[in-house]
Design an enzyme around this catalytic site. Structure first.
Site, PDB file in Angstrom:
ATOM      1  N   ARG A 187       0.268  -1.050   0.145  1.00 51.66           N
ATOM      2  CA  ARG A 187       0.114   0.078  -0.469  1.00 51.66           C
ATOM      3  C   ARG A 187       0.898   0.763  -0.095  1.00 51.66           C
ATOM      4  O   ARG A 187       1.680   1.430   1.156  1.00 51.66           O
ATOM      5  CB  ARG A 187      -0.388   0.236   1.428  1.00 51.66           C
ATOM      6  CG  ARG A 187      -1.705   0.758   1.456  1.00 51.66           C
ATOM      7  CD  ARG A 187      -2.885   0.898   2.535  1.00 51.66           C
ATOM      8  NE  ARG A 187      -4.104   1.775   2.786  1.00 51.66           N
ATOM      9  CZ  ARG A 187      -4.127   2.583   2.973  1.00 51.66           C
ATOM     10  NH1 ARG A 187      -2.687   3.132   3.661  1.00 51.66           N
ATOM     11  NH2 ARG A 187      -5.339   3.905   2.753  1.00 51.66           N
ATOM     12  N   LYS A 244      -7.433   5.680   7.308  1.00 52.15           N
ATOM     13  CA  LYS A 244      -8.486   5.936   6.746  1.00 52.15           C
ATOM     14  C   LYS A 244      -9.105   7.191   7.156  1.00 52.15           C
ATOM     15  O   LYS A 244     -10.067   6.853   7.924  1.00 52.15           O
ATOM     16  CB  LYS A 244      -9.511   4.753   6.941  1.00 52.15           C
ATOM     17  CG  LYS A 244      -8.642   3.567   5.535  1.00 52.15           C
ATOM     18  CD  LYS A 244      -9.330   4.199   4.331  1.00 52.15           C
ATOM     19  CE  LYS A 244      -8.853   2.877   3.083  1.00 52.15           C
ATOM     20  NZ  LYS A 244      -9.483   2.792   1.725  1.00 52.15           N
ATOM     21  N   SER A 266     -13.008  -3.380  -1.076  1.00 47.83           N
ATOM     22  CA  SER A 266     -13.039  -2.743   0.211  1.00 47.83           C
ATOM     23  C   SER A 266     -15.301  -3.370   0.032  1.00 47.83           C
ATOM     24  O   SER A 266     -15.270  -2.853  -1.195  1.00 47.83           O
ATOM     25  CB  SER A 266     -12.798  -1.360   0.644  1.00 47.83           C
ATOM     26  OG  SER A 266     -10.967  -1.320   0.583  1.00 47.83           O
TER      27      SER A 266
END
Length: 212
Positions: free
Chosen positions: A41, A142, A113
């Site tokens: 990521r 997030k 997701s």
């Protein structure tokens, strides 16, 4: 490699949490600790930088028999032959896609997701190989996204038969309620990457997962 349905601990090489460490070394530590899946990521890096990182990580994960997930970048996953591609709702459905067959030359397995039951059902209909359920708790990965709480985990446990992973702010301290809500698979980012001993942290999570 282990089928996704048999995987329990999904970990990350998140460039925001590397703290100066080499990605390949972090990959080795995650694999040594028993990570079943590893996602790369890199939200702030260019595609060229992400691909360079993936090229360093792939030999490590392949040697350990651990699938590598490329977050966001379909082209990189295809070029390198990564085992999985992971996309968010906005990267898949908001881009006008409704089924994985619409991806150009889909080769990697697909994870999507989800943040609510209707999104999970849409991901299942889209042909995803696994679904992420969360964020269960507030998380720095997030920022600004409200946590969905344990109710969504309970809903997933009662309604989803395909592989799914609880994600978002999961630590060793709050893992118990997540497992009690029905999760059998989890994603962990900061609680492992911020640990002084990544390998030991992975092993502790695997031990707790195996005890359920």
């Amino acid at each position: 490699m282990k089928p996704i349905g048999e995987c329990q601990l999904y970990t990350f090489i998140d460039t925001a949490y590397l703290h100066g460490r080499l990605p390949a070394e972090v990959a080795r530590q995650l694999c040594a600790g028993g990570s079943d899946v590893i996602q790369l990521r890199a939200k702030k890096e260019s595609m060229e930088e992400v691909e360079a990182l993936a090229e360093k990580i792939l030999p490590v994960t392949r040697a350990a028999g651990v699938p590598l997930v490329i977050n966001d970048h379909l082209a990189i996953a295809q070029r390198l032959g990564a085992e999985f591609l992971h996309l968010g709702q906005e990267d898949f459905f908001d881009a006008g896609l409704s089924h994985r067959s619409q991806l150009p030359a889909p080769g990697s397995q697909l994870g999507l997701s989800s943040h609510a039951p209707d999104q999970a059902q849409r991901a299942i209909a889209a042909g995803a190989d696994y679904i992420a359920i969360g964020p269960v708790f507030a998380t720095g990965t997030k920022p600004g996204r409200a946590p969905v709480g344990l109710d969504y985990v309970r809903w997933a446990a009662a309604n989803i038969s395909m592989p799914w992973f609880a994600i978002g702010g999961i630590t060793l301290h709050n893992l118990g309620p997540v497992l009690d809500a029905g999760a059998k698979r989890i994603c962990v980012v900061s609680a492992i990457l911020n640990a002084s001993d990544i390998t030991a942290a992975c092993r502790e999570f695997k031990l707790r997962l195996g005890s359920k």
